[in-house]
Write a protein that holds these residues in place. Structure first.
Motif, PDB file in Angstrom:
ATOM      1  N   THR A   1       0.836  -1.200   0.000  1.00 40.99           N
ATOM      2  CA  THR A   1       0.000   0.000   0.000  1.00 40.99           C
ATOM      3  C   THR A   1       0.872   1.252   0.000  1.00 40.99           C
ATOM      4  O   THR A   1       0.608   2.204  -0.746  1.00 40.99           O
ATOM      5  CB  THR A   1      -0.946   0.002   1.220  1.00 40.99           C
ATOM      6  N   SER A   2       1.917   1.244   0.808  1.00 41.91           N
ATOM      7  CA  SER A   2       2.836   2.376   0.842  1.00 41.91           C
ATOM      8  C   SER A   2       3.494   2.593  -0.522  1.00 41.91           C
ATOM      9  O   SER A   2       3.634   3.731  -0.978  1.00 41.91           O
ATOM     10  CB  SER A   2       3.903   2.143   1.916  1.00 41.91           C
ATOM     11  N   GLY A   3       3.895   1.508  -1.158  1.00 43.15           N
ATOM     12  CA  GLY A   3       4.493   1.615  -2.489  1.00 43.15           C
ATOM     13  C   GLY A   3       3.514   2.169  -3.512  1.00 43.15           C
ATOM     14  O   GLY A   3       3.866   3.028  -4.328  1.00 43.15           O
ATOM     15  N   MET A   4       2.287   1.697  -3.458  1.00 45.44           N
ATOM     16  CA  MET A   4       1.272   2.203  -4.388  1.00 45.44           C
ATOM     17  C   MET A   4       1.021   3.685  -4.152  1.00 45.44           C
ATOM     18  O   MET A   4       0.848   4.454  -5.109  1.00 45.44           O
ATOM     19  CB  MET A   4      -0.022   1.401  -4.257  1.00 45.44           C
ATOM     20  N   LEU A   5       1.009   4.090  -2.894  1.00 41.56           N
ATOM     21  CA  LEU A   5       0.818   5.515  -2.586  1.00 41.56           C
ATOM     22  C   LEU A   5       1.980   6.354  -3.097  1.00 41.56           C
ATOM     23  O   LEU A   5       1.776   7.487  -3.557  1.00 41.56           O
ATOM     24  CB  LEU A   5       0.625   5.718  -1.083  1.00 41.56           C
ATOM     25  N   LEU A   6       3.198   5.821  -3.041  1.00 44.87           N
ATOM     26  CA  LEU A   6       4.352   6.541  -3.588  1.00 44.87           C
ATOM     27  C   LEU A   6       4.123   6.862  -5.064  1.00 44.87           C
ATOM     28  O   LEU A   6       4.258   8.011  -5.494  1.00 44.87           O
ATOM     29  CB  LEU A   6       5.627   5.713  -3.420  1.00 44.87           C
TER      30      LEU A   6
ATOM     31  N   PHE B   1       4.275  10.616  -7.679  1.00 42.30           N
ATOM     32  CA  PHE B   1       4.590  10.709  -9.105  1.00 42.30           C
ATOM     33  C   PHE B   1       3.389  11.095  -9.966  1.00 42.30           C
ATOM     34  O   PHE B   1       3.464  12.046 -10.734  1.00 42.30           O
ATOM     35  CB  PHE B   1       5.215   9.393  -9.593  1.00 42.30           C
ATOM     36  N   LEU B   2       2.296  10.349  -9.868  1.00 42.39           N
ATOM     37  CA  LEU B   2       1.155  10.627 -10.745  1.00 42.39           C
ATOM     38  C   LEU B   2       0.407  11.900 -10.347  1.00 42.39           C
ATOM     39  O   LEU B   2       0.012  12.679 -11.213  1.00 42.39           O
ATOM     40  CB  LEU B   2       0.199   9.432 -10.761  1.00 42.39           C
ATOM     41  N   THR B   3       0.224  12.116  -9.045  1.00 48.11           N
ATOM     42  CA  THR B   3      -0.568  13.267  -8.601  1.00 48.11           C
ATOM     43  C   THR B   3       0.289  14.529  -8.473  1.00 48.11           C
ATOM     44  O   THR B   3       0.016  15.525  -9.157  1.00 48.11           O
ATOM     45  CB  THR B   3      -1.263  12.944  -7.261  1.00 48.11           C
ATOM     46  N   VAL B   4       1.290  14.497  -7.609  1.00 45.88           N
ATOM     47  CA  VAL B   4       2.097  15.699  -7.384  1.00 45.88           C
ATOM     48  C   VAL B   4       2.948  16.009  -8.620  1.00 45.88           C
ATOM     49  O   VAL B   4       2.877  17.115  -9.167  1.00 45.88           O
ATOM     50  CB  VAL B   4       2.972  15.561  -6.115  1.00 45.88           C
ATOM     51  N   GLY B   5       3.747  15.036  -9.059  1.00 51.24           N
ATOM     52  CA  GLY B   5       4.586  15.281 -10.234  1.00 51.24           C
ATOM     53  C   GLY B   5       3.779  15.465 -11.500  1.00 51.24           C
ATOM     54  O   GLY B   5       3.969  16.420 -12.248  1.00 51.24           O
TER      55      GLY B   5
ATOM     56  N   GLY C   1       7.677  10.824 -15.943  1.00 51.40           N
ATOM     57  CA  GLY C   1       7.772   9.494 -15.344  1.00 51.40           C
ATOM     58  C   GLY C   1       6.426   8.850 -15.097  1.00 51.40           C
ATOM     59  O   GLY C   1       6.330   7.865 -14.359  1.00 51.40           O
ATOM     60  N   GLN C   2       5.372   9.380 -15.716  1.00 50.76           N
ATOM     61  CA  GLN C   2       4.038   8.850 -15.445  1.00 50.76           C
ATOM     62  C   GLN C   2       3.848   7.419 -15.916  1.00 50.76           C
ATOM     63  O   GLN C   2       3.218   6.626 -15.226  1.00 50.76           O
ATOM     64  CB  GLN C   2       2.981   9.759 -16.060  1.00 50.76           C
ATOM     65  N   GLU C   3       4.364   7.077 -17.067  1.00 50.60           N
ATOM     66  CA  GLU C   3       4.196   5.720 -17.577  1.00 50.60           C
ATOM     67  C   GLU C   3       4.870   4.699 -16.653  1.00 50.60           C
ATOM     68  O   GLU C   3       4.279   3.678 -16.309  1.00 50.60           O
ATOM     69  CB  GLU C   3       4.757   5.604 -18.996  1.00 50.60           C
ATOM     70  N   ALA C   4       6.081   5.007 -16.231  1.00 50.04           N
ATOM     71  CA  ALA C   4       6.783   4.106 -15.311  1.00 50.04           C
ATOM     72  C   ALA C   4       6.056   4.033 -13.970  1.00 50.04           C
ATOM     73  O   ALA C   4       5.899   2.947 -13.395  1.00 50.04           O
ATOM     74  CB  ALA C   4       8.219   4.575 -15.113  1.00 50.04           C
ATOM     75  N   ALA C   5       5.590   5.183 -13.465  1.00 50.83           N
ATOM     76  CA  ALA C   5       4.876   5.193 -12.180  1.00 50.83           C
ATOM     77  C   ALA C   5       3.588   4.379 -12.276  1.00 50.83           C
ATOM     78  O   ALA C   5       3.258   3.617 -11.362  1.00 50.83           O
ATOM     79  CB  ALA C   5       4.571   6.628 -11.757  1.00 50.83           C
ATOM     80  N   PHE C   6       2.870   4.522 -13.370  1.00 53.80           N
ATOM     81  CA  PHE C   6       1.635   3.753 -13.548  1.00 53.80           C
ATOM     82  C   PHE C   6       1.934   2.256 -13.621  1.00 53.80           C
ATOM     83  O   PHE C   6       1.251   1.445 -12.998  1.00 53.80           O
ATOM     84  CB  PHE C   6       0.879   4.206 -14.796  1.00 53.80           C
ATOM     85  N   ARG C   7       2.974   1.897 -14.353  1.00 54.91           N
ATOM     86  CA  ARG C   7       3.356   0.486 -14.479  1.00 54.91           C
ATOM     87  C   ARG C   7       3.674  -0.105 -13.100  1.00 54.91           C
ATOM     88  O   ARG C   7       3.219  -1.201 -12.761  1.00 54.91           O
ATOM     89  CB  ARG C   7       4.563   0.363 -15.416  1.00 54.91           C
ATOM     90  N   LEU C   8       4.412   0.627 -12.293  1.00 63.30           N
ATOM     91  CA  LEU C   8       4.768   0.140 -10.961  1.00 63.30           C
ATOM     92  C   LEU C   8       3.568   0.122 -10.025  1.00 63.30           C
ATOM     93  O   LEU C   8       3.428  -0.783  -9.196  1.00 63.30           O
ATOM     94  CB  LEU C   8       5.920   0.967 -10.399  1.00 63.30           C
ATOM     95  N   PHE C   9       2.691   1.114 -10.156  1.00 67.39           N
ATOM     96  CA  PHE C   9       1.456   1.134  -9.372  1.00 67.39           C
ATOM     97  C   PHE C   9       0.639  -0.128  -9.663  1.00 67.39           C
ATOM     98  O   PHE C   9       0.151  -0.796  -8.753  1.00 67.39           O
ATOM     99  CB  PHE C   9       0.648   2.396  -9.710  1.00 67.39           C
ATOM    100  N   VAL C  10       0.527  -0.489 -10.934  1.00 65.81           N
ATOM    101  CA  VAL C  10      -0.232  -1.678 -11.329  1.00 65.81           C
ATOM    102  C   VAL C  10       0.461  -2.950 -10.837  1.00 65.81           C
ATOM    103  O   VAL C  10      -0.207  -3.853 -10.310  1.00 65.81           O
ATOM    104  CB  VAL C  10      -0.457  -1.710 -12.860  1.00 65.81           C
ATOM    105  N   CYS C  11       1.768  -3.037 -10.988  1.00 67.73           N
ATOM    106  CA  CYS C  11       2.489  -4.229 -10.508  1.00 67.73           C
ATOM    107  C   CYS C  11       2.254  -4.431  -9.023  1.00 67.73           C
ATOM    108  O   CYS C  11       1.930  -5.547  -8.582  1.00 67.73           O
ATOM    109  CB  CYS C  11       3.985  -4.095 -10.779  1.00 67.73           C
TER     110      CYS C  11
END
Length: 164
Positions: free
Chosen positions: A110-115, A120-124, A138-148
């Motif tokens: 959960t902490s990782g998903m919030l990061l 990245f997605l919201t603030v950045g 870095g949105q594409e990478a952040a989204f990919r990691l959020f999904v993983c």
């Protein structure tokens, strides 16, 4: 492979990922610092956009943001390994024991998903308009990691059985 082993191995993969991210960010500080600096400075967003008042040009703030991100990643790595140890220790236990042991892994994921979602997605991405940058986006990478992490979290949340 049993479901419990799948959970243990996927959690270990996430913990390893965050460990390597922290290692890379600490041993090659400047590479990703440049990313943070450009995103916060908004120097590659669309020319003439009306959100430039949000840009931060103070290097001390850039460093603070970056160190904060690294600290968050380090927390995720530590929680991840703690979670792996907890579920590994109870892998032969009953459903209730294993279910309780998953709490740290759930917190880590959960902490990782919030990061990824918040930092990245919201603030950045939205506040600093990172989506406008062809170079520092870095949105594409952040989204990919959020999904993983989300997939591992869903799997971790599946009910326990003695056999599974």
């Amino acid at each position: 492979m049993s479901m419990r082993w799948a959970k243990i191995l996927l959690m270990a993969a996430m913990a390893l990922y965050f460990t390597l991210v922290v290692f890379n960010n600490v041993t090659d500080f400047d590479s990703n610092y440049q990313f943070v600096q450009h995103v916060l400075s908004m120097d590659s967003t669309f020319v003439g956009n009306h959100g430039m008042w949000r840009a931060i040009h103070a290097p001390a703030v850039h460093v603070g943001f970056y160190v904060g991100i690294i600290a968050w990643e380090a927390l995720n790595a530590a929680l991840g390994w703690w979670g792996v140890a907890a579920i590994l220790r109870t892998r032969r236990g009953n459903e209730m024991e294993f279910g309780r042991a998953k709490r740290v892994s759930v917190a880590a994921l959960t902490s990782g998903m919030l990061l990824w979602f918040v930092a990245f997605l919201t603030v950045g991405g939205e506040w600093f308009l990172m989506w406008q940058s062809a170079i520092w986006n870095g949105q594409e990478a952040a989204f990919r990691l959020f999904v993983c992490e989300g997939v591992v979290l869903v799997m971790m949340m599946l009910p326990e059985t003695r056999e599974g």
